[in-house]
Structures are given as structure tokens and as C-alpha cells.
Design a protein around this motif. Structure first.
Motif, PDB file in Angstrom:
ATOM      1  N   ILE A 100       0.838  -1.203   0.000  1.00 49.29           N
ATOM      2  CA  ILE A 100       0.000   0.000   0.000  1.00 49.29           C
ATOM      3  C   ILE A 100       0.870   1.249   0.000  1.00 49.29           C
ATOM      4  CG2 ILE A 100      -1.651   1.358   1.357  1.00 49.29           C
ATOM      5  CD1 ILE A 100      -2.849  -1.330   2.294  1.00 49.29           C
ATOM      6  N   ASN A 101       1.887   1.267   0.843  1.00 49.68           N
ATOM      7  CA  ASN A 101       2.781   2.423   0.930  1.00 49.68           C
ATOM      8  C   ASN A 101       3.499   2.669  -0.391  1.00 49.68           C
ATOM      9  OD1 ASN A 101       2.073   2.856   3.592  1.00 49.68           O
ATOM     10  ND2 ASN A 101       3.854   1.821   4.437  1.00 49.68           N
ATOM     11  N   PHE A 102       3.939   1.596  -1.033  1.00 48.31           N
ATOM     12  CA  PHE A 102       4.630   1.763  -2.311  1.00 48.31           C
ATOM     13  C   PHE A 102       3.671   2.258  -3.384  1.00 48.31           C
ATOM     14  CE2 PHE A 102       6.690   0.636  -6.270  1.00 48.31           C
ATOM     15  CZ  PHE A 102       8.009   0.993  -6.018  1.00 48.31           C
ATOM     16  N   GLN A 103       2.470   1.709  -3.401  1.00 49.15           N
ATOM     17  CA  GLN A 103       1.465   2.168  -4.361  1.00 49.15           C
ATOM     18  C   GLN A 103       1.166   3.658  -4.161  1.00 49.15           C
ATOM     19  OE1 GLN A 103      -2.721   1.008  -3.875  1.00 49.15           O
ATOM     20  NE2 GLN A 103      -2.700   0.223  -5.966  1.00 49.15           N
ATOM     21  N   GLN A 104       1.135   4.101  -2.919  1.00 49.58           N
ATOM     22  CA  GLN A 104       0.890   5.515  -2.636  1.00 49.58           C
ATOM     23  C   GLN A 104       2.040   6.391  -3.129  1.00 49.58           C
ATOM     24  OE1 GLN A 104       0.130   5.411   1.597  1.00 49.58           O
ATOM     25  NE2 GLN A 104      -2.062   4.999   1.322  1.00 49.58           N
ATOM     26  N   LYS A 105       3.269   5.890  -3.052  1.00 50.29           N
ATOM     27  CA  LYS A 105       4.416   6.634  -3.593  1.00 50.29           C
ATOM     28  C   LYS A 105       4.269   6.810  -5.103  1.00 50.29           C
ATOM     29  CE  LYS A 105       8.025   5.420  -0.240  1.00 50.29           C
ATOM     30  NZ  LYS A 105       9.344   4.766  -0.064  1.00 50.29           N
ATOM     31  N   VAL A 106       3.800   5.760  -5.768  1.00 55.28           N
ATOM     32  CA  VAL A 106       3.564   5.853  -7.208  1.00 55.28           C
ATOM     33  C   VAL A 106       2.474   6.880  -7.492  1.00 55.28           C
ATOM     34  CG1 VAL A 106       2.797   4.610  -9.257  1.00 55.28           C
ATOM     35  CG2 VAL A 106       4.339   3.485  -7.628  1.00 55.28           C
ATOM     36  N   THR A 107       1.393   6.830  -6.720  1.00 54.80           N
ATOM     37  CA  THR A 107       0.281   7.768  -6.898  1.00 54.80           C
ATOM     38  C   THR A 107       0.720   9.207  -6.653  1.00 54.80           C
ATOM     39  OG1 THR A 107      -1.296   6.059  -6.196  1.00 54.80           O
ATOM     40  CG2 THR A 107      -2.052   8.345  -6.140  1.00 54.80           C
ATOM     41  N   ARG A 108       1.599   9.403  -5.665  1.00 59.43           N
ATOM     42  CA  ARG A 108       2.096  10.752  -5.355  1.00 59.43           C
ATOM     43  C   ARG A 108       3.207  11.188  -6.302  1.00 59.43           C
ATOM     44  NH1 ARG A 108       1.929   8.767   0.172  1.00 59.43           N
ATOM     45  NH2 ARG A 108       4.205   8.511   0.066  1.00 59.43           N
ATOM     46  N   LEU A 109       3.521  10.361  -7.297  1.00 63.85           N
ATOM     47  CA  LEU A 109       4.546  10.652  -8.306  1.00 63.85           C
ATOM     48  C   LEU A 109       5.941  10.768  -7.687  1.00 63.85           C
ATOM     49  CD1 LEU A 109       2.594  13.292 -10.452  1.00 63.85           C
ATOM     50  CD2 LEU A 109       2.625  10.811 -10.703  1.00 63.85           C
ATOM     51  N   GLU A 110       6.186  10.028  -6.627  1.00 62.32           N
ATOM     52  CA  GLU A 110       7.496  10.020  -5.985  1.00 62.32           C
ATOM     53  C   GLU A 110       8.412   8.965  -6.590  1.00 62.32           C
ATOM     54  OE1 GLU A 110       6.759   9.510  -1.841  1.00 62.32           O
ATOM     55  OE2 GLU A 110       5.731  11.434  -1.621  1.00 62.32           O
ATOM     56  N   VAL A 111       7.825   7.976  -7.247  1.00 63.12           N
ATOM     57  CA  VAL A 111       8.581   6.970  -7.986  1.00 63.12           C
ATOM     58  C   VAL A 111       7.864   6.703  -9.301  1.00 63.12           C
ATOM     59  CG1 VAL A 111       9.558   5.845  -5.940  1.00 63.12           C
ATOM     60  CG2 VAL A 111       7.391   5.029  -6.888  1.00 63.12           C
ATOM     61  N   ALA A 112       8.620   6.225 -10.290  1.00 63.43           N
ATOM     62  CA  ALA A 112       8.036   5.892 -11.592  1.00 63.43           C
ATOM     63  C   ALA A 112       8.713   4.638 -12.114  1.00 63.43           C
ATOM     64  CB  ALA A 112       8.210   7.039 -12.577  1.00 63.43           C
ATOM     65  N   TYR A 113       7.956   3.859 -12.858  1.00 62.00           N
ATOM     66  CA  TYR A 113       8.544   2.668 -13.446  1.00 62.00           C
ATOM     67  C   TYR A 113       9.202   3.038 -14.763  1.00 62.00           C
ATOM     68  CZ  TYR A 113       9.213  -2.026 -15.239  1.00 62.00           C
ATOM     69  OH  TYR A 113       9.773  -3.171 -15.737  1.00 62.00           O
ATOM     70  N   ASP A 114      10.493   2.766 -14.859  1.00 61.69           N
ATOM     71  CA  ASP A 114      11.282   3.064 -16.048  1.00 61.69           C
ATOM     72  C   ASP A 114      11.217   1.845 -16.973  1.00 61.69           C
ATOM     73  OD1 ASP A 114      13.306   3.457 -17.941  1.00 61.69           O
ATOM     74  OD2 ASP A 114      14.499   4.660 -16.558  1.00 61.69           O
ATOM     75  N   TYR A 115      10.468   1.957 -18.050  1.00 61.65           N
ATOM     76  CA  TYR A 115      10.283   0.835 -18.963  1.00 61.65           C
ATOM     77  C   TYR A 115      11.569   0.487 -19.712  1.00 61.65           C
ATOM     78  CZ  TYR A 115       5.242   1.038 -18.256  1.00 61.65           C
ATOM     79  OH  TYR A 115       3.980   1.002 -17.698  1.00 61.65           O
ATOM     80  N   LEU A 116      12.504   1.434 -19.790  1.00 61.81           N
ATOM     81  CA  LEU A 116      13.775   1.173 -20.460  1.00 61.81           C
ATOM     82  C   LEU A 116      14.735   0.449 -19.525  1.00 61.81           C
ATOM     83  CD1 LEU A 116      15.064   1.684 -23.214  1.00 61.81           C
ATOM     84  CD2 LEU A 116      16.020   3.817 -22.293  1.00 61.81           C
TER      85      LEU A 116
END
Length: 358
Positions: free
Chosen positions: A204-220
Motif C-alpha cells: 500500500i505504501n509503495f502504491q501511494q508513492k507511485v500515486t504521489r509521483l514520488e517513484v516511476a517505473y522506467d520501462y527502459l
């Protein structure tokens, strides 16, 4: 005098009662749940308290949590379903013949099946204990955690042909779950209720970081990367200054776009990391290629960059003095903008402003 003191006590008691009624909600939220088999010093107490306070999990009738007891597949499904808060009244049937409508977690199991978090089958085995290799897949699907085959984490007891290899390694990379020791994951080991509470809270905490734009998945890179701006206040100040320039030229203001700002953060950090100062990244390519890679949609795109300026005012002033940068700032069709600042180990600032039409 005695009567006066008594009246004062009554008034004081009334005030205390009123204050208690006003602050009662906060007191309930802050209070910890009394669980007779979990002391405050228990390693997973914080996570368990969180799960109980949100009603994702519950104690048993004797007020025990049984933290070392293996969690059942049904209990896990119920907790996950409640934490992602789907509309559980929309699904009223399941393919599982061993999950009758009278099952206490029937709705939750139905909903997870509908969402694809658990696979359709004839049997769910709701009362069987959940295994570690099973929980990683449920967590990845429920909280939309990216899974790939390029991971840093590796375990000797998870061969390349194991069906859950990518789920295990991907979630280990982002700290959702670890091995039982430095080399082994123990995929067939049962998950305890305490461990499950910790895994869900981390997810949940990690998902919230993604939602808050604090982390992003780098597809490259096939990895999550941090995307925290050096100064949101400075970014917004740049937008204000840019819009003042646009207003002077009778142009509509551009909107501060948090998602575009995240792309700008990635570009600024990339310049610092790879020691370059160009519009084209040696790793990501052109700015619009970078935006596309991170799933940002646009109809037109532009970028301004600057280095070594120590304030928003100086940066915008320099951009306005440059014909190509000024042209971006005053393009009529741009609607959105994102601004980011990064700093290298010598204290130099790297500024990135991206423009887009939506």
C-alpha cells in the motif's frame, strides 16, 4: 463556598465532557487496538495495528490476532479486497465450487476473481494456508506493481523456470518482501498473519508513492526510479513567471502539470547522473521520446533547459533572452507545463521545463 466549589466542579466536568465529545474521533483513530497476544514491542505491531484500524484484518473472538499462525487463502483475499476497496456488491457469483455464498468472505473472493487477482478455477481452497510464492503474485496484481524479468534480487531456491520467479524477484527489488535469508526465498513456506500484514502495508505504501509521483517505473531500465523534485516551490514559481510573460503577450496561461513535472524530474536527474547538458539524452533520446516512454500523452511537445542559475527569476530571465527558449514560452498552442530542478554533487542546479499541448 462549598456550594460554589461544587458548581465549579460541575461546570469543569461539563467542559471536559464537551471537549471529549469533540475530540473523540481523533482519539479513536490514534488509539491502538488491544490485542492480547501482541505486545507493543512485537516486530510487526505497527503493521498489524494499521490493518486492524482500517478493518482490513480482524482479531479473533478471544481478542487474539495469532500473528504466527499461517494466514488462509480466504483471509488473505478478504484483506486485499478490503484494502483496494472495490465495489463488492457488483459481483455475486464465482467459479469456485468450494466457496459457497454463505462463506464469510464470499464477496471479497468473488471480487478478486473478477479483477483477475486470483485465477478462475473449479476450486479456490479457501481454508488452506497461503504460500510465499502465492502471496507475491496476489500483491503484484492487487496493487499494480510492475513485474519484469530483469531484477537485482536472485534466490538459489527460485530457478529460472519457476512460475513465480519474476513476481518474487520484482517485489524483492522494491522491498515488499525479502528472502528468509540472504540466498533463499522459501517459496513454499506458509505466510504468517503477521508477515502478511507487513507485506500488505508495504504494498500500500509503495502504491501511494507511485500515486504521489514520488517513484516511476522506467520501462527502459526495467526498474522503479525515484522522481522527487528538488523544489516544488521553485517549480511553481517558474510557472508563475512564465505565465506573467504569456499574459503580457495576450496568451492563455499554461497549467502546472504534476505528471509532466515528473517527466521533467527524470530528465533533470538524468543530466546529473550521466553528466551531460543537452536536449537529447544519451539514454532516453529526445524529450518527446522520454515522455512517451513514461506514458505521457500529448499532441505537441517542447523543452527548455538551463544550468547553474540559482533562482527561478534568473532562470526565466535567461530563457526569455534566448530566442529558441523564448519561443517555447510564448507558443500559443501549449496548454500544460512541468518544471523540475536537480542538483549535482558540486551544488550546480539543472533546470528543466517541459511544455505540452493536450
Amino acid at each position: 463556598m462549598a456550594v460554589l466549589k461544587r458548581l465549579m466542579c460541575i461546570v469543569l466536568l461539563a467542559i471536559v465532557t464537551v471537549l471529549a465529545s469533540l475530540t473523540g474521533v481523533g482519539q479513536v483513530e490514534a488509539a491502538s487496538f488491544k490485542v492480547i497476544d501482541i505486545p507493543n514491542s512485537y516486530w510487526a505491531n505497527t503493521s498489524i495495528q494499521h490493518m486492524l484500524s482500517k478493518e482490513y484484518m480482524a482479531t479473533y473472538s478471544d481478542q487474539t490476532f495469532k500473528p504466527e499462525q499461517a494466514i488462509t487463502r480466504a483471509e488473505a483475499a478478504a484483506a486485499i479486497a478490503r484494502s483496494i476497496q472495490p465495489n463488492m456488491d457488483t459481483v455475486k457469483s464465482t467459479s469456485f465450487k468450494d466457496v459457497p455464498a454463505t462463506h464469510p468472505y464470499y464477496k471479497e473472493i468473488c471480487q478478486l476473481e473478477k479483477l483477475g487477482i486470483i485465477q478462475k478455477s473449479d476450486a479456490f481452497h479457501p481454508e488452506e494456508p497461503l504460500k510465499r510464492m502465492q502471496v507475491v503474485k496476489m500483491l503484484a496484481l492487487a496493487y499494480k506493481l510492475k513485474v519484469d524479468s530483469q531484477n537485482h534480487s536472485q534466490f538459489t531456491d527460485v530457478p529460472r523456470t519457476h512460475w513465480a520467479k519474476d513476481y518474487i524477484e520484482s517485489l524483492a527489488d522494491i522491498g515488499i518482501i525479502g528472502g528468509v535469508n540472504a540466498k533463499q526465498f522459501a517459496p513454499n513456506q506458509f505466510v504468517t498473519r503477521a508477515q502478511f500484514a507487513v507485506f500488505v502495508e508495504r504494498s500500500i505504501n509503495f502504491q501511494q508513492k507511485v500515486t504521489r509521483l514520488e517513484v516511476a517505473y522506467d520501462y527502459l531500465a526495467k526498474d522503479y526510479i525515484p522522481t522527487i523534485n528538488l523544489s516544488t516551490a521553485w517549480s511553481k514559481e517558474v510557472v508563475e513567471l512564465i505565465n506573467m510573460e504569456r499574459q503580457e503577450h495576450n496568451l492563455a496561461p499554461v497549467v502546472f502539470d504534476p505528471e509532466l513535472t515528473q517527466i521533467a524530474v527524470i530528465k533533470a536527474q538524468d543530466m546529473v547522473k550521466r553528466h551531460y547538458f543537452e536536449h537529447t539524452s544519451p539514454y532516453y533520446g529526445a524529450p518527446w521520446d522520454l515522455a512517451t516512454l513514461f506514458d505521457y500523452t500529448y499532441t505537441s511537445f517542447g523543452e527548455n533547459i538551463a544550468r547553474n542559475f540559482k533562482s527561478p527569476e534568473l532562470t526565466v530571465k535567461a530563457w526569455m533572452a534566448s530566442p529558441s527558449h523564448r519561443d517555447n514560452i510564448l507558443k500559443e498552442h501549449y496548454t500544460n507545463t512541468g518544471v523540475a530542478i536537480a542538483q549535482d554533487n558540486k551544488g550546480n542546479y539543472y533546470w528543466v521545463q517541459m511544455f505540452a499541448s493536450q
